[in-house]
Write a protein that holds these residues in place. Sequence first.
Motif, PDB file in Angstrom:
ATOM      1  N   LEU A  10      68.117  33.026  43.453  1.00  8.84           N
ATOM      2  CA  LEU A  10      68.323  31.757  42.777  1.00  8.84           C
ATOM      3  C   LEU A  10      67.717  30.611  43.596  1.00  8.84           C
ATOM      4  CD1 LEU A  10      69.672  30.411  40.328  1.00  8.84           C
ATOM      5  CD2 LEU A  10      71.706  30.141  41.740  1.00  8.84           C
ATOM      6  N   GLY A  11      66.888  29.794  42.988  1.00  8.07           N
ATOM      7  CA  GLY A  11      66.269  28.669  43.656  1.00  8.07           C
ATOM      8  C   GLY A  11      64.948  28.993  44.336  1.00  8.07           C
ATOM      9  N   PHE A  12      64.490  30.237  44.236  1.00 10.01           N
ATOM     10  CA  PHE A  12      63.230  30.651  44.842  1.00 10.01           C
ATOM     11  C   PHE A  12      62.253  31.090  43.763  1.00 10.01           C
ATOM     12  CE2 PHE A  12      66.005  30.858  48.412  1.00 10.01           C
ATOM     13  CZ  PHE A  12      65.213  30.664  49.529  1.00 10.01           C
ATOM     14  N   LYS A  13      60.968  31.042  44.105  1.00 11.12           N
ATOM     15  CA  LYS A  13      59.944  31.623  43.239  1.00 11.12           C
ATOM     16  C   LYS A  13      59.151  32.604  44.079  1.00 11.12           C
ATOM     17  CE  LYS A  13      56.274  28.280  43.993  1.00 11.12           C
ATOM     18  NZ  LYS A  13      55.233  27.486  43.391  1.00 11.12           N
ATOM     19  N   ALA A  14      58.557  33.583  43.427  1.00  8.75           N
ATOM     20  CA  ALA A  14      57.764  34.601  44.119  1.00  8.75           C
ATOM     21  C   ALA A  14      56.313  34.484  43.688  1.00  8.75           C
ATOM     22  CB  ALA A  14      58.292  35.995  43.804  1.00  8.75           C
ATOM     23  N   THR A  15      55.406  34.557  44.663  1.00  9.09           N
ATOM     24  CA  THR A  15      53.977  34.621  44.387  1.00  9.09           C
ATOM     25  C   THR A  15      53.398  35.781  45.191  1.00  9.09           C
ATOM     26  OG1 THR A  15      53.476  33.048  46.161  1.00  9.09           O
ATOM     27  CG2 THR A  15      53.750  32.138  43.944  1.00  9.09           C
ATOM     28  N   THR A  16      52.300  36.325  44.707  1.00  8.71           N
ATOM     29  CA  THR A  16      51.666  37.437  45.402  1.00  8.71           C
ATOM     30  C   THR A  16      50.198  37.144  45.631  1.00  8.71           C
ATOM     31  OG1 THR A  16      51.112  38.599  43.352  1.00  8.71           O
ATOM     32  CG2 THR A  16      53.223  39.132  44.358  1.00  8.71           C
ATOM     33  N   SER A  17      49.650  37.766  46.655  1.00 11.06           N
ATOM     34  CA  SER A  17      48.210  37.730  46.889  1.00 11.06           C
ATOM     35  C   SER A  17      47.805  39.060  47.503  1.00 11.06           C
ATOM     36  CB  SER A  17      47.821  36.567  47.796  1.00 11.06           C
ATOM     37  OG  SER A  17      48.363  36.729  49.080  1.00 11.06           O
ATOM     38  N   GLN A  18      46.595  39.455  47.198  1.00  8.56           N
ATOM     39  CA  GLN A  18      46.079  40.715  47.725  1.00  8.56           C
ATOM     40  C   GLN A  18      44.673  40.461  48.252  1.00  8.56           C
ATOM     41  OE1 GLN A  18      46.531  44.084  45.133  1.00  8.56           O
ATOM     42  NE2 GLN A  18      46.107  45.501  46.788  1.00  8.56           N
ATOM     43  N   THR A  19      44.553  40.400  49.582  1.00  9.83           N
ATOM     44  CA  THR A  19      43.282  40.081  50.208  1.00  9.83           C
ATOM     45  C   THR A  19      42.344  41.274  50.295  1.00  9.83           C
ATOM     46  OG1 THR A  19      44.266  40.443  52.381  1.00  9.83           O
ATOM     47  CG2 THR A  19      44.269  38.183  51.542  1.00  9.83           C
ATOM     48  N   SER A  20      42.890  42.476  50.163  1.00 10.20           N
ATOM     49  CA  SER A  20      42.096  43.710  50.157  1.00 10.20           C
ATOM     50  C   SER A  20      42.901  44.794  49.450  1.00 10.20           C
ATOM     51  CB  SER A  20      41.743  44.137  51.588  1.00 10.20           C
ATOM     52  OG  SER A  20      42.910  44.479  52.300  1.00 10.20           O
ATOM     53  N   ASP A  21      42.269  45.930  49.210  1.00 10.71           N
ATOM     54  CA  ASP A  21      42.958  47.021  48.508  1.00 10.71           C
ATOM     55  C   ASP A  21      44.149  47.568  49.286  1.00 10.71           C
ATOM     56  OD1 ASP A  21      41.221  46.865  46.383  1.00 10.71           O
ATOM     57  OD2 ASP A  21      39.958  48.527  47.067  1.00 10.71           O
ATOM     58  N   ASP A  22      44.161  47.361  50.615  1.00  7.92           N
ATOM     59  CA  ASP A  22      45.211  47.971  51.434  1.00  7.92           C
ATOM     60  C   ASP A  22      46.224  46.979  52.000  1.00  7.92           C
ATOM     61  OD1 ASP A  22      43.579  46.740  53.260  1.00  7.92           O
ATOM     62  OD2 ASP A  22      43.075  48.550  54.368  1.00  7.92           O
ATOM     63  N   THR A  23      46.162  45.703  51.590  1.00 11.14           N
ATOM     64  CA  THR A  23      47.100  44.697  52.101  1.00 11.14           C
ATOM     65  C   THR A  23      47.600  43.818  50.959  1.00 11.14           C
ATOM     66  OG1 THR A  23      45.938  44.653  54.223  1.00 11.14           O
ATOM     67  CG2 THR A  23      47.411  42.805  53.743  1.00 11.14           C
ATOM     68  N   LEU A  24      48.916  43.639  50.906  1.00  6.32           N
ATOM     69  CA  LEU A  24      49.549  42.849  49.859  1.00  6.32           C
ATOM     70  C   LEU A  24      50.550  41.891  50.499  1.00  6.32           C
ATOM     71  CD1 LEU A  24      50.073  42.469  46.754  1.00  6.32           C
ATOM     72  CD2 LEU A  24      51.900  44.139  47.028  1.00  6.32           C
ATOM     73  N   THR A  25      50.557  40.643  50.032  1.00  6.56           N
ATOM     74  CA  THR A  25      51.489  39.641  50.540  1.00  6.56           C
ATOM     75  C   THR A  25      52.321  39.095  49.386  1.00  6.56           C
ATOM     76  OG1 THR A  25      49.977  39.013  52.309  1.00  6.56           O
ATOM     77  CG2 THR A  25      51.697  37.441  51.754  1.00  6.56           C
ATOM     78  N   VAL A  26      53.636  39.045  49.598  1.00  4.96           N
ATOM     79  CA  VAL A  26      54.564  38.434  48.639  1.00  4.96           C
ATOM     80  C   VAL A  26      55.239  37.271  49.350  1.00  4.96           C
ATOM     81  CG1 VAL A  26      56.582  38.771  47.164  1.00  4.96           C
ATOM     82  CG2 VAL A  26      54.970  40.645  47.506  1.00  4.96           C
ATOM     83  N   THR A  27      55.192  36.092  48.731  1.00  7.05           N
ATOM     84  CA  THR A  27      55.805  34.905  49.311  1.00  7.05           C
ATOM     85  C   THR A  27      56.946  34.438  48.412  1.00  7.05           C
ATOM     86  OG1 THR A  27      53.680  34.237  50.260  1.00  7.05           O
ATOM     87  CG2 THR A  27      55.393  32.536  50.095  1.00  7.05           C
ATOM     88  N   PHE A  28      58.130  34.295  49.015  1.00  4.73           N
ATOM     89  CA  PHE A  28      59.293  33.758  48.325  1.00  4.73           C
ATOM     90  C   PHE A  28      59.486  32.333  48.831  1.00  4.73           C
ATOM     91  CE2 PHE A  28      59.915  38.338  48.467  1.00  4.73           C
ATOM     92  CZ  PHE A  28      60.253  38.622  47.158  1.00  4.73           C
ATOM     93  N   SER A  29      59.407  31.334  47.936  1.00  6.84           N
ATOM     94  CA  SER A  29      59.485  29.926  48.328  1.00  6.84           C
ATOM     95  C   SER A  29      60.649  29.232  47.650  1.00  6.84           C
ATOM     96  CB  SER A  29      58.199  29.201  47.917  1.00  6.84           C
ATOM     97  OG  SER A  29      57.078  29.787  48.532  1.00  6.84           O
TER      98      SER A  29
END
Length: 54
Positions: A10-29
């Motif tokens: 509650l109160g957060f949003k999630a965004t994702t980014s994938q800089t390559s096929d083998d690395t994934l980043t999820v940011t909760f803000s």
Amino acid sequence: MCLISAVPGLGFKATTSQTSDDTLTVTFSGDDHRSVVTATITPSAKASVRETSF
């Protein structure tokens, strides 16, 4: 790498980014906090978490 689910609290949003096929980043803000989870499979499977409060 494929993200199955990222459900923000509650109160957060999630965004994702994938800089390559083998690395994934999820940011909760939110208004005063951010959590960044980065997962990779190269050279071996691992994840790291960075927490920032402002």
